[in-house]
Design a protein around this motif. Sequence first.
Motif, PDB file in Angstrom:
ATOM      1  N   UNK A   4       3.145  10.087  -9.425  1.00 49.89           N
ATOM      2  CA  UNK A   4       2.215  10.219 -10.545  1.00 49.89           C
ATOM      3  C   UNK A   4       1.556  11.591 -10.540  1.00 49.89           C
ATOM      4  N   UNK A   5       1.195  12.041  -9.368  1.00 45.55           N
ATOM      5  CA  UNK A   5       0.518  13.332  -9.243  1.00 45.55           C
ATOM      6  C   UNK A   5       1.491  14.501  -9.341  1.00 45.55           C
TER       7      UNK A   5
ATOM      8  N   UNK B 291       6.131  11.733 -19.016  1.00 46.38           N
ATOM      9  CA  UNK B 291       6.051  10.373 -18.516  1.00 46.38           C
ATOM     10  C   UNK B 291       4.804   9.676 -19.051  1.00 46.38           C
ATOM     11  N   UNK B 292       3.712  10.410 -19.025  1.00 48.21           N
ATOM     12  CA  UNK B 292       2.449   9.785 -19.381  1.00 48.21           C
ATOM     13  C   UNK B 292       2.227   9.651 -20.878  1.00 48.21           C
ATOM     14  N   UNK B 293       3.001  10.411 -21.649  1.00 45.16           N
ATOM     15  CA  UNK B 293       2.793  10.304 -23.092  1.00 45.16           C
ATOM     16  C   UNK B 293       3.795   9.350 -23.722  1.00 45.16           C
ATOM     17  N   UNK B 294       4.680   8.846 -22.940  1.00 46.07           N
ATOM     18  CA  UNK B 294       5.600   7.872 -23.488  1.00 46.07           C
ATOM     19  C   UNK B 294       6.954   8.029 -22.879  1.00 46.07           C
TER      20      UNK B 294
ATOM     21  N   UNK C 293       0.835  -1.203   0.000  1.00 46.97           N
ATOM     22  CA  UNK C 293       0.000   0.000   0.000  1.00 46.97           C
ATOM     23  C   UNK C 293       0.871   1.255   0.000  1.00 46.97           C
ATOM     24  N   UNK C 294       1.923   1.230   0.787  1.00 42.19           N
ATOM     25  CA  UNK C 294       2.805   2.396   0.845  1.00 42.19           C
ATOM     26  C   UNK C 294       3.539   2.603  -0.478  1.00 42.19           C
ATOM     27  N   UNK C 295       3.895   1.504  -1.115  1.00 45.79           N
ATOM     28  CA  UNK C 295       4.538   1.640  -2.423  1.00 45.79           C
ATOM     29  C   UNK C 295       3.565   2.207  -3.451  1.00 45.79           C
ATOM     30  N   UNK C 296       2.321   1.774  -3.353  1.00 48.53           N
ATOM     31  CA  UNK C 296       1.316   2.337  -4.251  1.00 48.53           C
ATOM     32  C   UNK C 296       1.155   3.831  -3.973  1.00 48.53           C
ATOM     33  N   UNK C 297       1.271   4.188  -2.696  1.00 50.20           N
ATOM     34  CA  UNK C 297       1.209   5.596  -2.331  1.00 50.20           C
ATOM     35  C   UNK C 297       2.374   6.394  -2.908  1.00 50.20           C
TER      36      UNK C 297
ATOM     37  N   UNK D 261       3.994   5.614  -5.555  1.00 49.11           N
ATOM     38  CA  UNK D 261       3.716   5.687  -6.995  1.00 49.11           C
ATOM     39  C   UNK D 261       2.712   6.813  -7.270  1.00 49.11           C
ATOM     40  N   UNK D 262       1.649   6.850  -6.481  1.00 50.85           N
ATOM     41  CA  UNK D 262       0.612   7.863  -6.677  1.00 50.85           C
ATOM     42  C   UNK D 262       1.152   9.267  -6.455  1.00 50.85           C
ATOM     43  N   UNK D 263       2.040   9.396  -5.475  1.00 48.04           N
ATOM     44  CA  UNK D 263       2.626  10.703  -5.184  1.00 48.04           C
ATOM     45  C   UNK D 263       3.438  11.186  -6.369  1.00 48.04           C
TER      46      UNK D 263
END
Lengths: 117, 117
Positions: free
Chosen positions: B105-106, B114-117, B95-99, B101-103
């Motif tokens: 990502x945001x 990053x998001x376009x390639x 869960x913390x790793x997903x957090x 990642x989300x941090x």
Amino acid sequence: MRDPVRRAMEICPIEVGVAVAGGDWKMTTVSKLAPGPLRFGELQREVGPVSAKTLTRQLRALETDGVVIRTVYAEVPPRVTYELTEAGMALADIADQLGSWGKKYVGDPADSELRSG
Amino acid sequence: MRDPVRRAMEICPIEVGVAVAGGDWKMTTVSKLAPGPLRFGELQREVGPVSAKTLTRQLRALETDGVVIRTVYAEVPPRVTYELTEAGMALADIADQLGSWGKKYVGDPADSELRSG
DNA sequence: CTGCATCCATTAGGATACTG
DNA sequence: CAGTATCCTAATGGATGCAG
């Protein structure tokens, strides 16, 4: 960016991850794409018993969220491939860890003890 | 064990993890419990804008799946605490790793690239 | 304080049939 | 081959009110 993700951004980073990667098949899909690009049909076979409609929608969401890249080739018969972005590769690592967790959760002989405390 | 988990076991370990930890608030809940036991009300405040009903149901599912332990104290006013099992602690790491990642990502300024390639 | 009961709106996801 | 369109059911999650 999709609404669920935008809403999660107001709350906490973990929920952002859940908003992007939650839902059936998404994590598995990302994991299956980690080794390299796959065509739609290949992906569907690899992921498991997922309907084309659902897989399509999940892939579209992942594309919108910048996790996968969808490439359409102007050929007959049609060919469409999906591959991970950098963000997608980072997510694939987490998907695999979740898989390891799930494997242990299912198979560990000490599970009953593990689950009761 | 809950049906969604049992069904996922027929498919793949990643989907087992999704079946156990998927759904809004579950990952965040597990993460918030990582430092130690919390009462229901404390947990609700920590997790975020989750309704009592939803948090209760998620906690019951997590309990059934062997991720948290629910302890009821025979007191007035009532006191109920939740704490992680070993499986729950392993899940909290993810869960913390997903957090993280989300941090990223945001917040990552290079996100658009990053998001376009 | 904890959390169940009820009602409600939204969404998820599968089945089937069809299209470029 | 890679979807889309339509219909359907079940599950999700919030709001409110009540109870031990």
